[in-house]
Scaffold this motif. Structure first.
Motif, mmCIF file in Angstrom:
data_model
loop_
_atom_site.group_PDB
_atom_site.id
_atom_site.type_symbol
_atom_site.label_atom_id
_atom_site.label_comp_id
_atom_site.label_asym_id
_atom_site.label_seq_id
_atom_site.Cartn_x
_atom_site.Cartn_y
_atom_site.Cartn_z
ATOM 1 N N PHE A 331 110.808 27.958 4.787
ATOM 2 C CA PHE A 331 111.839 27.346 5.623
ATOM 3 C C PHE A 331 111.336 26.040 6.224
ATOM 4 O O PHE A 331 112.091 25.065 6.359
ATOM 5 N N VAL A 332 110.065 26.003 6.583
ATOM 6 C CA VAL A 332 109.478 24.797 7.192
ATOM 7 C C VAL A 332 109.471 23.635 6.204
ATOM 8 O O VAL A 332 109.846 22.506 6.549
ATOM 9 N N THR A 333 109.056 23.877 4.969
ATOM 10 C CA THR A 333 109.034 22.792 3.983
ATOM 11 C C THR A 333 110.434 22.264 3.708
ATOM 12 O O THR A 333 110.627 21.059 3.532
ATOM 13 N N ALA A 334 111.421 23.176 3.686
ATOM 14 C CA ALA A 334 112.806 22.732 3.508
ATOM 15 C C ALA A 334 113.258 21.898 4.703
ATOM 16 O O ALA A 334 113.954 20.884 4.553
ATOM 17 N N ASP A 475 112.635 11.425 18.606
ATOM 18 C CA ASP A 475 113.132 11.865 19.904
ATOM 19 C C ASP A 475 113.472 13.352 19.854
ATOM 20 O O ASP A 475 113.361 14.005 18.812
ATOM 21 N N GLY A 476 113.920 13.871 20.996
ATOM 22 C CA GLY A 476 114.200 15.290 21.099
ATOM 23 C C GLY A 476 115.282 15.770 20.158
ATOM 24 O O GLY A 476 115.262 16.930 19.723
ATOM 25 N N GLY A 477 116.219 14.890 19.802
ATOM 26 C CA GLY A 477 117.300 15.299 18.911
ATOM 27 C C GLY A 477 116.773 15.689 17.536
ATOM 28 O O GLY A 477 117.199 16.690 16.951
ATOM 29 N N THR A 478 115.836 14.892 17.004
ATOM 30 C CA THR A 478 115.250 15.199 15.703
ATOM 31 C C THR A 478 114.438 16.483 15.760
ATOM 32 O O THR A 478 114.535 17.348 14.879
ATOM 33 N N ALA A 479 113.610 16.624 16.804
ATOM 34 C CA ALA A 479 112.786 17.827 16.949
ATOM 35 C C ALA A 479 113.653 19.068 17.085
ATOM 36 O O ALA A 479 113.389 20.104 16.448
ATOM 37 N N ALA A 480 114.694 18.976 17.888
ATOM 38 C CA ALA A 480 115.587 20.122 18.074
ATOM 39 C C ALA A 480 116.336 20.436 16.788
ATOM 40 O O ALA A 480 116.565 21.613 16.464
ATOM 41 N N GLY A 481 116.726 19.394 16.033
ATOM 42 C CA GLY A 481 117.415 19.624 14.770
ATOM 43 C C GLY A 481 116.540 20.369 13.779
ATOM 44 O O GLY A 481 116.994 21.305 13.099
ATOM 45 N N PHE A 482 115.265 19.979 13.673
ATOM 46 C CA PHE A 482 114.344 20.678 12.775
ATOM 47 C C PHE A 482 114.143 22.124 13.220
ATOM 48 O O PHE A 482 114.175 23.052 12.402
#
Length: 500
Positions: A331-334, A475-482
């Motif tokens: 899931f992480v690699t995806a 930013d936090g949006g990218t981190a939260a999206g991942f």
């Protein structure tokens, strides 16, 4: 009599500057061959065997098991033998007295200087040395079978390669360093010294690593060694506390804490443990991470019931089922394909400018606790592997890491780290990023918790995901999206596992 060759501890990879001597495979008096393993050493990365570049009789072992040796310092001294198995003929041309230390950054496997006429048996040894086997030890190796040494630096002039006899006048220190081969002293980038000065220091027990140089750029000259030889010996200070004379007006005072007692707390000192090996490397890397990276952390609770039920279903069908960590790795690699900002590195140029380096692929680091400390071997090109393939590689890397046999490439090539600290029985952790990466994902333990499903309260298998990231790359949006992407995949695993 033939010269004794001194083999210096080579750079064992990744620019490491020291290694701990674990054990010797040979003893003084043993006859050894080229590329025969002579010692096992432990670096901050792994445990490796060091082969000898020389054949001959072991004359001296420079170090005891458990001792930490600097790269570039003597490891073993070897006296060459003739092809008939006897010491080289005494009738050979006169050589300088004492062993000749081979420089750490010259042409490997090639003698530093050739006499005008060599004894036939000595010449045979040189040819054997030049031939080598081609075996390579991370950053060091003997030349291949072409009779030509692989060079690691530009060729020096013949004048620089010539070593004069010990009859050089003491009053001409400059000539020592202009006409003799120079080698770098580990830990002192500006201090280079000649073999003659090295020999003088060795014979009189002078530690060159602690000696300041008076020459240009900190160059250690003959006069510096002579000054150290004739310097008065300073006796060590007394370790027992001295009594302060009493006077009628004031009581006696203790000038030093009792031996074995901590001066600040007053408590007895139970033990002192040197910080070295993996622990030293981890400490340095974590300190650098905290000092350089403006990190931030986000976390989320995840219902892992669906993933556990999927595994149970696969087991019931008789299939070989990957571990939970392999599924999460998939899931992480995806997720990193969708959010590549977290699979990057920040590089700083000499002028202070920075750039973000992106990668075409994922080397997924797996944090593994070992007896030697925490190490992070990485699954290379992890994005190309299925869950089953990831499971096999994770198990292999974890096993070699715990044995201390992981290579520097396996331990130092990650682009993103996955840490399963749930095995220690904890739910979450604000992890420290594995520098120079920019993010680390932690997985907590899976336990029964009350959870609302379709508007009703139920008991579900719940875990916590924690993502620590470098706020400079996103930013936090990218981190939260991942993080949400990985969480959704755990809760609905069949959407991403068609290839297992």
């Amino acid at each position: 009599m033939s010269e004794t060759r001194v083999f210096l501890l080579p750079d064992l990879g990744e620019g490491l500057t020291e290694a701990e001597l674990v054990s010797w495979h040979v003893a003084v008096g043993d006859e050894i061959s080229v590329d025969q393993p002579i010692a096992e050493v432990e670096t901050a990365k792994s445990t490796v065997e060091v082969p000898s570049p020389y054949a001959g009789i072991v004359a001296e072992l420079h170090g005891q098991p458990g001792e930490t040796l600097d790269v570039g310092k003597p490891l073993i001294s070897v006296t060459p033998v003739s092809v008939a198995g006897t010491a080289a003929d005494d009738a050979a041309p006169a050589e300088p007295a004492g062993p000749v230390v081979e420089p750490a950054e010259t042409e490997l496997g090639e003698p530093a200087a050739e006499p005008a006429k060599a004894h036939p048996e000595a010449e045979a040894y040189r040819e054997e040395e030049k031939a080598g086997s081609g075996n390579v030890l991370i950053g060091y190796g003997t030349p291949g079978g072409h009779g030509v040494a692989r060079r690691t630096r530009a060729r020096r002039s013949s004048v620089a390669l010539a070593e004069p006899a010990d009859t050089t006048p003491a009053g001409t220190p400059a000539e020592d360093d202009l006409t003799l081969l120079r080698t770098r002293v580990p830990g002192r980038l500006g201090a280079v010294i000649s073999p003659l000065v090295r020999r003088m220091a060795r014979e009189h027990g002078v530690d060159l690593g602690e000696l300041p140089g008076s020459g240009e750029g900190g160059l250690i000259m003959r006069r510096d060694v002579e000054k150290a030889i004739h310097a008065p010996v300073v006796e060590p200070a007394e370790t027992t506390p001295a009594e302060t004379p009493k006077s009628p007006a004031e009581p006696a005072k203790t000038t030093a804490a009792p031996e074995g007692t901590d001066a600040r707390t007053g408590l007895p000192i139970a033990a002192r443990t040197p910080v070295r090996g993996v622990r030293k490397a981890v400490a340095a890397n974590m300190a650098r991470s905290r000092s350089e990276i403006p990190e931030a952390t986000v976390w989320v609770d995840v219902d892992a019931t669906g993933l556990l039920e999927l595994r149970e279903g696969l087991k019931a069908g008789g299939a070989q089922v990957p571990g939970l960590l392999a599924f999460i790795a998939r899931f992480v690699t995806a997720g990193l394909k969708k959010y590549p900002e977290l699979n990057t590195r920040i590089e700083t140029a000499s002028d202070g400018s920075q750039e973000i380096v992106s990668f075409d692929g994922v080397n997924l680091g797996i944090a593994a606790q070992t007896d030697r400390g925490l190490v992070v071997p990485s699954v290379r090109a992890a994005e190309k592997l299925t869950a089953r393939e990831l499971d096999a590689e994770i198990r292999r890397l974890t096993d070699v890491a715990r044995q201390g046999k992981a290579t520097p490439t396996e331990l130092g090539s990650g682009t993103f780290t996955l840490n399963n600290y749930g095995v220690f029985g904890v739910d979450g952790s604000a992890a420290i990023i594995n520098h120079p990466e920019v993010a680390i994902l932690g997985v907590g333990r899976i336990i029964d918790k009350p959870w609302v499903v379709n508007g009703e309260l139920a008991v579900r298998k719940v875990t916590e995901l924690t993502l620590t990231f470098d706020h400079r790359v996103c930013d936090g949006g990218t981190a939260a999206g991942f993080l949400r992407f990985v969480a959704d995949a755990i809760e609905n695993p069949t959407t991403l596992l068609a290839d297992i």
